[in-house]
Write an enzyme that holds these catalytic residues in place. Structure first.
Site, PDB file in Angstrom:
ATOM      1  N   GLU A 113      82.757  74.070 -21.431  1.00  0.00           N
ATOM      2  CA  GLU A 113      83.702  74.540 -20.412  1.00  0.00           C
ATOM      3  C   GLU A 113      84.149  75.941 -20.816  1.00  0.00           C
ATOM      4  O   GLU A 113      84.572  76.152 -21.941  1.00  0.00           O
ATOM      5  CB  GLU A 113      84.893  73.573 -20.328  1.00  0.00           C
ATOM      6  CG  GLU A 113      86.093  74.102 -19.579  1.00  0.00           C
ATOM      7  CD  GLU A 113      85.779  74.604 -18.175  1.00  0.00           C
ATOM      8  OE1 GLU A 113      85.217  73.847 -17.376  1.00  0.00           O
ATOM      9  OE2 GLU A 113      86.089  75.789 -17.884  1.00  0.00           O
ATOM     10  N   HIS A 131      91.301  59.814  -1.309  1.00  0.00           N
ATOM     11  CA  HIS A 131      91.145  59.729   0.143  1.00  0.00           C
ATOM     12  C   HIS A 131      90.584  58.376   0.584  1.00  0.00           C
ATOM     13  O   HIS A 131      89.761  57.782  -0.114  1.00  0.00           O
ATOM     14  CB  HIS A 131      90.180  60.817   0.628  1.00  0.00           C
ATOM     15  CG  HIS A 131      90.753  62.199   0.558  1.00  0.00           C
ATOM     16  ND1 HIS A 131      91.409  62.783   1.607  1.00  0.00           N
ATOM     17  CD2 HIS A 131      90.775  63.095  -0.445  1.00  0.00           C
ATOM     18  CE1 HIS A 131      91.799  64.003   1.256  1.00  0.00           C
ATOM     19  NE2 HIS A 131      91.430  64.221   0.011  1.00  0.00           N
ATOM     20  N   LYS A 338      91.033  68.203   5.443  1.00  0.00           N
ATOM     21  CA  LYS A 338      91.794  67.183   6.175  1.00  0.00           C
ATOM     22  C   LYS A 338      92.961  67.837   6.918  1.00  0.00           C
ATOM     23  O   LYS A 338      93.485  67.290   7.863  1.00  0.00           O
ATOM     24  CB  LYS A 338      92.286  66.129   5.173  1.00  0.00           C
ATOM     25  CG  LYS A 338      92.993  64.960   5.763  1.00  0.00           C
ATOM     26  CD  LYS A 338      93.303  63.955   4.691  1.00  0.00           C
ATOM     27  CE  LYS A 338      94.209  64.516   3.614  1.00  0.00           C
ATOM     28  NZ  LYS A 338      95.550  64.923   4.048  1.00  0.00           N
ATOM     29  N   ARG A 399      88.064  75.686  -3.467  1.00  0.00           N
ATOM     30  CA  ARG A 399      87.050  74.650  -3.260  1.00  0.00           C
ATOM     31  C   ARG A 399      85.656  75.287  -3.346  1.00  0.00           C
ATOM     32  O   ARG A 399      85.524  76.491  -3.198  1.00  0.00           O
ATOM     33  CB  ARG A 399      87.224  73.999  -1.875  1.00  0.00           C
ATOM     34  CG  ARG A 399      88.642  73.467  -1.617  1.00  0.00           C
ATOM     35  CD  ARG A 399      88.765  73.094  -0.140  1.00  0.00           C
ATOM     36  NE  ARG A 399      90.084  72.610   0.228  1.00  0.00           N
ATOM     37  CZ  ARG A 399      91.085  73.380   0.659  1.00  0.00           C
ATOM     38  NH1 ARG A 399      90.933  74.696   0.739  1.00  0.00           N
ATOM     39  NH2 ARG A 399      92.232  72.855   1.016  1.00  0.00           N
ATOM     40  N   ILE A 424      80.782  70.320  -4.660  1.00  0.00           N
ATOM     41  CA  ILE A 424      81.758  69.220  -4.768  1.00  0.00           C
ATOM     42  C   ILE A 424      83.130  69.708  -4.307  1.00  0.00           C
ATOM     43  O   ILE A 424      84.023  69.987  -5.095  1.00  0.00           O
ATOM     44  CB  ILE A 424      81.797  68.654  -6.208  1.00  0.00           C
ATOM     45  CG1 ILE A 424      80.387  68.336  -6.721  1.00  0.00           C
ATOM     46  CG2 ILE A 424      82.674  67.400  -6.271  1.00  0.00           C
ATOM     47  CD1 ILE A 424      79.645  67.237  -5.973  1.00  0.00           C
ATOM     48  N   SER A 426      86.403  69.004  -1.480  1.00  0.00           N
ATOM     49  CA  SER A 426      87.187  67.816  -1.156  1.00  0.00           C
ATOM     50  C   SER A 426      86.311  66.830  -0.376  1.00  0.00           C
ATOM     51  O   SER A 426      85.567  67.263   0.502  1.00  0.00           O
ATOM     52  CB  SER A 426      88.390  68.242  -0.316  1.00  0.00           C
ATOM     53  OG  SER A 426      89.311  67.210  -0.271  1.00  0.00           O
ATOM     54  N   CYS A 529     113.348  73.252 -13.962  1.00  0.00           N
ATOM     55  CA  CYS A 529     113.557  74.579 -14.582  1.00  0.00           C
ATOM     56  C   CYS A 529     112.243  75.230 -14.964  1.00  0.00           C
ATOM     57  O   CYS A 529     112.223  76.366 -15.419  1.00  0.00           O
ATOM     58  CB  CYS A 529     114.508  74.488 -15.775  1.00  0.00           C
ATOM     59  SG  CYS A 529     113.695  74.143 -17.344  1.00  0.00           S
ATOM     60  N   CYS A 534     112.753  74.623 -22.205  1.00  0.00           N
ATOM     61  CA  CYS A 534     111.990  73.970 -23.277  1.00  0.00           C
ATOM     62  C   CYS A 534     110.837  74.793 -23.842  1.00  0.00           C
ATOM     63  O   CYS A 534     110.353  74.497 -24.928  1.00  0.00           O
ATOM     64  CB  CYS A 534     111.487  72.601 -22.820  1.00  0.00           C
ATOM     65  SG  CYS A 534     110.261  72.687 -21.507  1.00  0.00           S
TER      66      CYS A 534
HETATM   67  C1  FAD Z   1      93.543  73.025  -2.816  1.00  0.00           C
HETATM   68  C2  FAD Z   1      92.614  71.867  -3.046  1.00  0.00           C
HETATM   69  C3  FAD Z   1      93.005  70.573  -2.709  1.00  0.00           C
HETATM   70  C4  FAD Z   1      92.147  69.500  -2.918  1.00  0.00           C
HETATM   71  N1  FAD Z   1      92.604  68.233  -2.682  1.00  0.00           N
HETATM   72  C5  FAD Z   1      91.816  67.172  -2.988  1.00  0.00           C
HETATM   73  C6  FAD Z   1      92.313  65.848  -2.851  1.00  0.00           C
HETATM   74  O1  FAD Z   1      93.487  65.623  -2.536  1.00  0.00           O
HETATM   75  N2  FAD Z   1      91.464  64.823  -3.097  1.00  0.00           N
HETATM   76  C7  FAD Z   1      90.174  65.015  -3.468  1.00  0.00           C
HETATM   77  O2  FAD Z   1      89.451  64.039  -3.628  1.00  0.00           O
HETATM   78  N3  FAD Z   1      89.692  66.273  -3.669  1.00  0.00           N
HETATM   79  C8  FAD Z   1      90.484  67.345  -3.449  1.00  0.00           C
HETATM   80  N4  FAD Z   1      90.022  68.613  -3.662  1.00  0.00           N
HETATM   81  C9  FAD Z   1      88.659  68.791  -4.149  1.00  0.00           C
HETATM   82  C10 FAD Z   1      88.561  68.584  -5.650  1.00  0.00           C
HETATM   83  O3  FAD Z   1      89.566  69.276  -6.315  1.00  0.00           O
HETATM   84  C11 FAD Z   1      87.199  69.081  -6.123  1.00  0.00           C
HETATM   85  O4  FAD Z   1      86.198  68.516  -5.319  1.00  0.00           O
HETATM   86  C12 FAD Z   1      86.911  68.726  -7.562  1.00  0.00           C
HETATM   87  O5  FAD Z   1      88.003  69.061  -8.383  1.00  0.00           O
HETATM   88  C13 FAD Z   1      85.662  69.458  -8.028  1.00  0.00           C
HETATM   89  O6  FAD Z   1      85.503  69.188  -9.387  1.00  0.00           O
HETATM   90  P1  FAD Z   1      84.336  69.879 -10.201  1.00  0.00           P
HETATM   91  O7  FAD Z   1      84.412  69.357 -11.570  1.00  0.00           O
HETATM   92  O8  FAD Z   1      83.057  69.726  -9.461  1.00  0.00           O
HETATM   93  O9  FAD Z   1      84.692  71.445 -10.157  1.00  0.00           O
HETATM   94  P2  FAD Z   1      85.777  72.244 -11.021  1.00  0.00           P
HETATM   95  O10 FAD Z   1      86.997  71.490 -11.221  1.00  0.00           O
HETATM   96  O11 FAD Z   1      85.897  73.578 -10.380  1.00  0.00           O
HETATM   97  O12 FAD Z   1      85.074  72.378 -12.424  1.00  0.00           O
HETATM   98  C14 FAD Z   1      83.988  73.226 -12.666  1.00  0.00           C
HETATM   99  C15 FAD Z   1      84.175  73.775 -14.051  1.00  0.00           C
HETATM  100  O13 FAD Z   1      83.008  74.481 -14.457  1.00  0.00           O
HETATM  101  C16 FAD Z   1      83.416  75.546 -15.290  1.00  0.00           C
HETATM  102  N5  FAD Z   1      82.347  76.545 -15.320  1.00  0.00           N
HETATM  103  C17 FAD Z   1      81.893  77.278 -14.287  1.00  0.00           C
HETATM  104  N6  FAD Z   1      80.915  78.103 -14.697  1.00  0.00           N
HETATM  105  C18 FAD Z   1      80.740  77.877 -16.023  1.00  0.00           C
HETATM  106  C19 FAD Z   1      79.887  78.434 -17.001  1.00  0.00           C
HETATM  107  N7  FAD Z   1      79.018  79.396 -16.699  1.00  0.00           N
HETATM  108  N8  FAD Z   1      79.983  77.983 -18.273  1.00  0.00           N
HETATM  109  C20 FAD Z   1      80.880  77.006 -18.599  1.00  0.00           C
HETATM  110  N9  FAD Z   1      81.737  76.456 -17.700  1.00  0.00           N
HETATM  111  C21 FAD Z   1      81.649  76.879 -16.419  1.00  0.00           C
HETATM  112  C22 FAD Z   1      84.684  76.052 -14.608  1.00  0.00           C
HETATM  113  O14 FAD Z   1      85.491  76.800 -15.474  1.00  0.00           O
HETATM  114  C23 FAD Z   1      85.329  74.768 -14.140  1.00  0.00           C
HETATM  115  O15 FAD Z   1      86.296  74.291 -15.030  1.00  0.00           O
HETATM  116  C24 FAD Z   1      90.852  69.712  -3.454  1.00  0.00           C
HETATM  117  C25 FAD Z   1      90.463  71.011  -3.820  1.00  0.00           C
HETATM  118  C26 FAD Z   1      91.339  72.068  -3.648  1.00  0.00           C
HETATM  119  C27 FAD Z   1      90.928  73.442  -4.087  1.00  0.00           C
END
Ligand code: FAD
Length: 576
Positions: A113, A131, A338, A399, A424, A426, A529, A534
């Site tokens: 990461e 959801h 949504k 997203r 990936i 929402s 706060c 803290c």
């Molecule tokens: C505002 C918002 C509201 C949402 N609400 C919901 C909800 O209520 N319910 C729901 O089910 N989903 C929700 N989602 C969707 C959900 O958050 C995402 O689908 C999910 O978190 C995606 O996870 P991920 O691990 O695929 O991506 P991420 O969490 O983005 O993780 C990808 C990781 O890869 C790392 N990375 C990227 N490139 C590299 C690299 N070259 N080398 C090493 N590391 C790297 C990044 O730093 C990051 O930490 C929401 C999203 C947003 C933005």
């Protein structure tokens, strides 16, 4: 639509400035456009009418040049020559849950990461709603996963010791005339799409359950299987359980490039040296397309979409016990999200949001006042007493949708030792438990083509989190304080967090000794706060734990210095 028809439409729309061509099973759009809004429009046309499965963005837009990917400040050779069975790229909910599921087998699993902690991108910047799947059309991967994953939540959160509450979701309608249409819709979702538990509720029944919702409600759809979870808590718990079962997690470790020979990744270059994994899982969120490009397997494009949420004081959290939103049926309300709403969080706050704004900036999470205003203007229709004065903090997440608005969960198309877990967006938090099982199985199936892969007989799905003292009975708390007086020393008054809990967080399987790392794990600084009182105390506890000066403790990344100059007594403060 075939390619020539698509090109005719694009010709009309953009005066010949954009053209599509078919390459490697994708429609690639090339040309030059003036604004990001035009780029999105071109892709909406292409995605709705494309002749293949994916559209790729090679349009040049001078007005939309994103900053380079944020990288860790440090580099070393600690991973040089490492050869894990599986390299998981990305420490969000996707990567962390996949790593944990992979440890069910006897495999050397390495998760990298690039940020200083897990869940610093979308997985730590979302609503935390589990959801119900009511708004997803059948046929998509999102729909395929959502019901299965939703049902898994109770068990997964019990195993990983993460708070989860099935609070239910109300989709509120204000026009009575819509009742027959929505009744038909609910019937269809129930019998055609398997959303069996959805119910229609009268305004009277809704307001009896949630008296603070708007009195001009006509009726509501109730989805009892919706729930809320702490999204970063779940990500950390998955990663910790992976580590307990033998996986390695390397933070501040970025993938920078790859060598691909004869359709196989043979080397992965990072800021900690070059790795030679047998298999790579791409769970890099908004950067999944860049990883696909490095692996010579790019067949989808990601277009980032921002969303802003506000967190309101716990006093307001008591006004709603579930998830609620007024359904916006206008064209303006169609945002591939949504549409936001109000949510009672597992920690007792109220969350308002998010909005959905197309952007070319993958990592710009600055919150804009207009986003907060848009969310509040809309959500005051859900709960009229809502006031911006009750906001204690806000955040923005990005997203990672593809232009087809669906997930990409499949082995590489050209590169054999690669699996994509991309697009990936929402509800990616909701679907993660089921997606992780399938990706891990896909990985094992690929590895089994070359060698035997055995189950891990000592896999333990149970992870114990830090005890939450404020939730214990007086007797249990007293007993713990007697055993360890640090549990009796309250450091964060807003959230009632003791020194003992902070030290427990620092001794966890993945230690992140920063203010934000501790805040995410045990919540000092999450209250009204916002750490005003803290933070200095937590900084000192971290410094003592690390046996260093408080000036060396960081807020999150290496660059986030907390103290810049000596205190009045002349001690400490030099930023190093
Ligand atoms: C505002 C918002 C509201 C949402 N609400 C919901 C909800 O209520 N319910 C729901 O089910 N989903 C929700 N989602 C969707 C959900 O958050 C995402 O689908 C999910 O978190 C995606 O996870 P991920 O691990 O695929 O991506 P991420 O969490 O983005 O993780 C990808 C990781 O890869 C790392 N990375 C990227 N490139 C590299 C690299 N070259 N080398 C090493 N590391 C790297 C990044 O730093 C990051 O930490 C929401 C999203 C947003 C933005």
């Amino acid at each position: 639509m075939n390619l020539s028809k698509l090109n005719k439409t694009l010709q009309k729309q953009f005066d010949g400035r954009v053209r599509a061509s078919a390459e490697n099973g994708c429609d690639v759009l090339r040309g030059e456009l003036d604004s990001w809004a035009d780029v999105i429009e071109a892709f909406q046309t292409a995605a709705s009418k494309n002749s293949t499965t994916h559209v790729l963005n090679d349009i040049v837009c001078a007005a939309a040049q994103d900053a380079p990917m944020r990288l860790p400040a440090d580099s070393d050779d600690s991973l040089s020559g490492d050869a894990p069975d599986v390299l998981v790229i990305g420490g969000g909910i996707s990567g962390a849950s996949i790593a944990r599921e992979l440890t069910r087998w006897k495999l050397d699993v390495l998760l990298v990461e690039k940020e200083a902690d897990l869940a610093l991108q979308a997985s730590g910047r979302n609503d935390g709603e589990v959801h119900p799947g009511i708004d997803l059309g059948k046929g998509s991967l999102k729909h395929q996963y959502i019901r299965r994953a939703n049902r898994m939540y109770g068990e997964v959160c019990r195993q990983l010791d993460v708070p989860f509450r099935r609070v239910g979701q109300y989709v509120v309608f204000k026009k009575r005339a819509l009742f027959p249409l929505i009744a038909l819709y609910a019937f269809w979702r129930k019998h055609h799409d398997g959303i069996e538990d959805t119910k229609l509720l009268s305004a009277k029944a809704l307001l009896q359950r949630e008296p603070n919702l708007a009195p001009d409600t006509a009726f509501a759809l109730f989805n009892p299987s919706a729930g809320c979870v702490c999204p970063y808590g779940l990500t950390i718990a998955y990663a910790e359980n992976a580590v307990q079962n033998g996986a390695r997690v390397m933070l501040n470790t970025a993938v920078l490039g790859m060598t691909v020979e004869d359709g196989r990744i043979t080397a992965v270059r990072t800021n900690r040296g070059t790795i030679h994994p047998k298999l790579v899982v791409n769970a890099a969120g908004v950067f999944a397309e860049e990883i696909a490009k490095m692996a010579d397997d790019r067949f989808y494009s990601i277009h980032p979409r921002r969303g802003t949420n506000s967190i309101l004081d716990k006093k307001v959290g008591a006004w709603l016990q579930s998830i609620a939103s007024v359904k916006d049926l206008s064209i303006h309300g169609k945002t591939h999200s949504k549409g936001g709403g109000l949510l009672h969080t597992v920690h007792g706050n109220l969350l308002a949001g998010p909005d959905a704004v197309e952007t070319y900036e993958k990592e710009n999470v600055a919150t804009r006042p207009e986003s907060i205003r848009t969310v509040f203007d809309r959500q005051k229709g859900t709960m009229p007493a809502l006031s911006e004065r009750d906001i204690i903090t806000y955040f923005t997440g990005v997203r990672a949708p593809t232009f087809e608005e669906d997930y990409v969960i499949e082995p590489g198309r050209r590169t054999k030792n690669l699996i994509h877990c991309a697009g990936i967006q929402s509800p990616g938090l909701t679907t993660a438990p089921a997606v992780a099982i399938d990706v891990a199985q896909m990985a094992v199936d690929l590895l089994k083509k070359e060698r035997a892969v055995q189950e891990n007989p000592s896999f333990d799905p149970v992870r114990k989190g830090v005890p939450v003292l404020r939730e214990l009975s007086d007797e249990d708390r007293d007993a713990m304080i007697k055993q360890n007086p640090d549990y009796g020393e309250i450091v964060c008054r807003c959230e009632e967090i003791s020194k003992g809990e902070i030290l427990d967080a620092l001794r966890a399987p993945i230690c992140v000794p920063t203010l934000d790392g501790v805040k995410k794990r045990v919540r000092p600084g999450m209250g009204r706060c916002q750490g005003g009182f803290c933070s200095p105390l937590v900084t000192k506890i971290i410094a003592d734990f690390l046996e260093t000066e408080p000036s060396r403790v960081r807020k999150s990344s290496a660059a986030s210095v907390i103290t810049f100059g000596p205190a009045k007594d002349g001690k400490g403060g030099e930023a190093q």
